[in-house]
Design a protein around this motif. Structure first.
Motif, PDB file in Angstrom:
ATOM      1  N   LEU A 150       3.297   6.006  -2.808  1.00 34.31           N
ATOM      2  CA  LEU A 150       4.496   6.636  -3.344  1.00 34.31           C
ATOM      3  C   LEU A 150       4.460   6.623  -4.872  1.00 34.31           C
ATOM      4  CD1 LEU A 150       7.282   7.890  -2.809  1.00 34.31           C
ATOM      5  CD2 LEU A 150       8.219   5.572  -2.801  1.00 34.31           C
ATOM      6  N   GLY A 151       3.882   5.590  -5.434  1.00 39.08           N
ATOM      7  CA  GLY A 151       3.808   5.458  -6.887  1.00 39.08           C
ATOM      8  C   GLY A 151       3.009   6.546  -7.571  1.00 39.08           C
ATOM      9  N   SER A 152       2.153   7.235  -6.818  1.00 40.25           N
ATOM     10  CA  SER A 152       1.414   8.358  -7.406  1.00 40.25           C
ATOM     11  C   SER A 152       2.356   9.443  -7.895  1.00 40.25           C
ATOM     12  CB  SER A 152       0.454   8.961  -6.376  1.00 40.25           C
ATOM     13  OG  SER A 152      -0.512   8.018  -6.007  1.00 40.25           O
TER      14      SER A 152
ATOM     15  N   ALA B  73       5.354   2.649  -8.691  1.00 41.34           N
ATOM     16  CA  ALA B  73       4.001   2.174  -9.008  1.00 41.34           C
ATOM     17  C   ALA B  73       4.069   0.909  -9.853  1.00 41.34           C
ATOM     18  CB  ALA B  73       3.217   3.255  -9.736  1.00 41.34           C
ATOM     19  N   THR B  74       4.962   0.892 -10.816  1.00 44.83           N
ATOM     20  CA  THR B  74       5.120  -0.292 -11.666  1.00 44.83           C
ATOM     21  C   THR B  74       5.530  -1.494 -10.828  1.00 44.83           C
ATOM     22  OG1 THR B  74       5.742   1.091 -13.535  1.00 44.83           O
ATOM     23  CG2 THR B  74       6.362  -1.231 -13.652  1.00 44.83           C
TER      24      THR B  74
ATOM     25  N   GLY C  26       0.820  -1.212   0.000  1.00 46.74           N
ATOM     26  CA  GLY C  26       0.000   0.000   0.000  1.00 46.74           C
ATOM     27  C   GLY C  26       0.852   1.260   0.000  1.00 46.74           C
ATOM     28  N   ALA C  27       1.915   1.259   0.789  1.00 46.32           N
ATOM     29  CA  ALA C  27       2.818   2.417   0.830  1.00 46.32           C
ATOM     30  C   ALA C  27       3.478   2.636  -0.529  1.00 46.32           C
ATOM     31  CB  ALA C  27       3.878   2.220   1.910  1.00 46.32           C
ATOM     32  N   ALA C  28       3.822   1.559  -1.204  1.00 44.81           N
ATOM     33  CA  ALA C  28       4.439   1.679  -2.527  1.00 44.81           C
ATOM     34  C   ALA C  28       3.447   2.278  -3.524  1.00 44.81           C
ATOM     35  CB  ALA C  28       4.921   0.314  -3.009  1.00 44.81           C
TER      36      ALA C  28
END
Length: 157
Positions: free
Chosen positions: A86-88, A94-95, A81-83
């Motif tokens: 951060l992926g936003s 995100a990938t 979830g944290a990734a």
């Protein structure tokens, strides 16, 4: 030392190297115990991390091989979830996060569904999709906050 991103970079590298080399059964058991503990401890700490440190810590958890993830997907799920959060703002993260969702589901489908991992990360997937659609995370946050303020005003009235 837990606030040093190179610790997590080296940890991820060591886990990958250790799972790819042939170890004696006793050494393999000791390695897996250590690798599982490192991944688990990293997942616990992730909530306190930001920026590069968060990205490096997420990478440890997301890239952990099946032998390391087995039996602890529910503990590792918050890192996923944290990734996604951060992926936003960081597309490579995100990938990695979306690749991890697919890999975890394919490799550990029984545990993935039994531990309800998808429901733990689904809200973050939704937030990521909204943020990606708007292309501006601040706009999404402002909209969510103003919607909450309108809802509070309606309840107060």
């Amino acid at each position: 030392f837990e606030r040093c991103s190179s610790l997590y970079r080296l940890g991820a590298l060591a886990i990958r190297a250790g799972t790819q080399c042939s170890l004696t059964p006793g050494d393999e058991d000791a390695f897996l115990r250590s690798a599982r503990k490192f991944a688990r401890d990293t997942a616990y700490r992730i909530g306190d991390f930001r920026d590069e440190l968060l990205e490096c810590a997420c990478r440890v958890v997301l890239s952990a091989p099946l032998d390391v993830r087995t039996g602890q997907l529910a503990i590792l799920a918050p890192a996923l979830g944290a990734a996604l959060r951060l992926g936003s703002a960081h597309r490579p993260t995100a990938t990695r996060a979306f690749d991890a969702v697919v890999t975890w589901r394919d490799d550990s489908s029984d545990e993935f569904f039994a531990e309800d991992v998808l429901s733990k990360v689904l809200p973050e997937i939704g937030r990521y999709a909204v943020a990606a659609r708007s292309r501006d995370v601040n706009v999404v946050i402002d909209k969510a906050q103003s919607a909450q303020a309108r809802a509070r005003a309606r309840r107060a009235a």
